[in-house]
Design a protein around this motif. Structure first.
Motif, PDB file in Angstrom:
ATOM      1  N   PRO A  65      58.680  -0.687 -18.141  1.00 27.87           N
ATOM      2  CA  PRO A  65      58.199   0.186 -19.155  1.00 27.87           C
ATOM      3  C   PRO A  65      57.897   0.935 -17.814  1.00 27.87           C
ATOM      4  O   PRO A  65      57.713   0.524 -16.685  1.00 27.87           O
ATOM      5  N   GLY A  66      58.161   2.255 -18.004  1.00 30.48           N
ATOM      6  CA  GLY A  66      57.565   3.743 -17.153  1.00 30.48           C
ATOM      7  C   GLY A  66      58.644   4.533 -16.648  1.00 30.48           C
ATOM      8  O   GLY A  66      60.140   4.383 -17.362  1.00 30.48           O
ATOM      9  N   ASN A  95      64.590   7.468 -16.232  1.00 33.24           N
ATOM     10  CA  ASN A  95      64.501   7.243 -17.659  1.00 33.24           C
ATOM     11  C   ASN A  95      63.128   7.627 -17.141  1.00 33.24           C
ATOM     12  O   ASN A  95      62.772   6.280 -17.057  1.00 33.24           O
ATOM     13  N   ASP A  96      62.537   8.545 -17.812  1.00 31.02           N
ATOM     14  CA  ASP A  96      60.897   7.765 -17.767  1.00 31.02           C
ATOM     15  C   ASP A  96      60.502   7.963 -19.410  1.00 31.02           C
ATOM     16  O   ASP A  96      59.084   7.564 -19.729  1.00 31.02           O
ATOM     17  N   GLY A  97      61.624   7.226 -19.787  1.00 30.89           N
ATOM     18  CA  GLY A  97      61.093   6.574 -21.191  1.00 30.89           C
ATOM     19  C   GLY A  97      61.376   7.818 -22.796  1.00 30.89           C
ATOM     20  O   GLY A  97      61.686   7.712 -24.139  1.00 30.89           O
ATOM     21  N   SER A  98      62.147   9.065 -22.490  1.00 32.30           N
ATOM     22  CA  SER A  98      62.522  10.137 -23.173  1.00 32.30           C
ATOM     23  C   SER A  98      63.884   9.345 -23.247  1.00 32.30           C
ATOM     24  O   SER A  98      64.256  11.008 -24.020  1.00 32.30           O
TER      25      SER A  98
END
Length: 251
Positions: A65-66, A95-98
């Motif tokens: 995550p993150g 990748n920051d989750g988006s």
């Protein structure tokens, strides 16, 4: 972002509810881990620039995550007691989750703290992006009326044909010269792919984009101590190396 289709979604959900054994345990890290490789030969800290070909890769960033990231740079380290100072240019996939993003970046560090930073795309503009392919990166000390300066220029060659565009410059730095290196760095977990391939590596013996010589060899750079666990230097030629899984980190 790519959507997960039905059958794959089932597998993922099953993986979330099944117990995790020690062998399956994934370690997620909060900070950066990196490996530096330097040129060998004489006058190591007398370089006025560094350049090389560094393929922009579709590296797997894992599932922690993150924030997750893989980045690679050609890199000038400071000299003497200031080896935590640096000038660098390279690329990152993050990748920051988006979703995944590919960009180029430049950075100037003093004592490992970023003093200057910028990002760029395929044409050195700030509003474009990069794609996976082979490209070249270059930075060198500039020349002024009184000779070499504390200013550095940073260039990018998206076509990998020796035609560069100017990304930017850092002025009034603490460095006139240093040690030519290559850097691989990652954020995320043990499942982040750290593979890189640096080749056609040169260092400059003179300022102002002059006096380029091919690296006479390469070696792990241990100051400051660094190495991505499980990913070591694989020498191919004097000016050519990989960061490859299974190669040990030196002690």
């Amino acid at each position: 972002m790519m959507r997960i289709r039905g059958p794959l979604l089932i597998v993922v959900l099953l993986g979330l509810i099944l117990p995790v054994t020690d062998a399956q345990a994934l370690v997620c890290y909060s900070g950066e881990r990196n490996t530096f490789v330097r040129r060998t030969g004489s006058n190591l800290f007398e370089s006025r620039g560094v350049k090389g070909r560094v393929p922009i890769r579709n590296s797997a960033l894992g599932v922690c995550p993150g924030f997750r990231d893989h980045h690679a740079t050609v890199h000038m380290r400071g000299i003497g007691n200031n080896q935590l100072d640096a000038i660098e240019i390279g690329w990152f996939k993050e990748n920051d989750g988006s979703g995944d993003v590919y960009r180029g970046f430049i950075e100037y560090q003093v004592n490992s703290v970023a003093i200057g930073y910028g990002e760029f795309g395929w044409n050195c503009a700030t509003n474009t992006f990069l794609t996976p392919h082979s490209a070249r990166f270059k930075t060198f000390n500039s020349l002024g009326p009184g000779g070499e300066t504390f200013n550095w220029a940073l260039y990018y060659d998206d076509d990998n044909n020796g035609t560069y565009c100017l990304v930017g410059s850092f002025t009034n730095t603490v460095m006139k010269k240093g040690l030519a290196t290559g850097e691989t760095g990652i954020f995320g977990g043990d499942d982040t792919n750290a593979y890189d391939h640096f080749n056609i590596l040169y260092y400059a013996t003179q300022p102002a984009d002059a006096g380029w010589l091919s690296w006479g060899g390469n070696a792990w750079y241990s100051t400051p101590p660094n190495c991505i666990p499980g990913w070591g230097r694989h020498r191919i030629h004097d000016d050519d190396y990989e960061i490859q899984v299974g190669y040990p980190c030196p002690e």
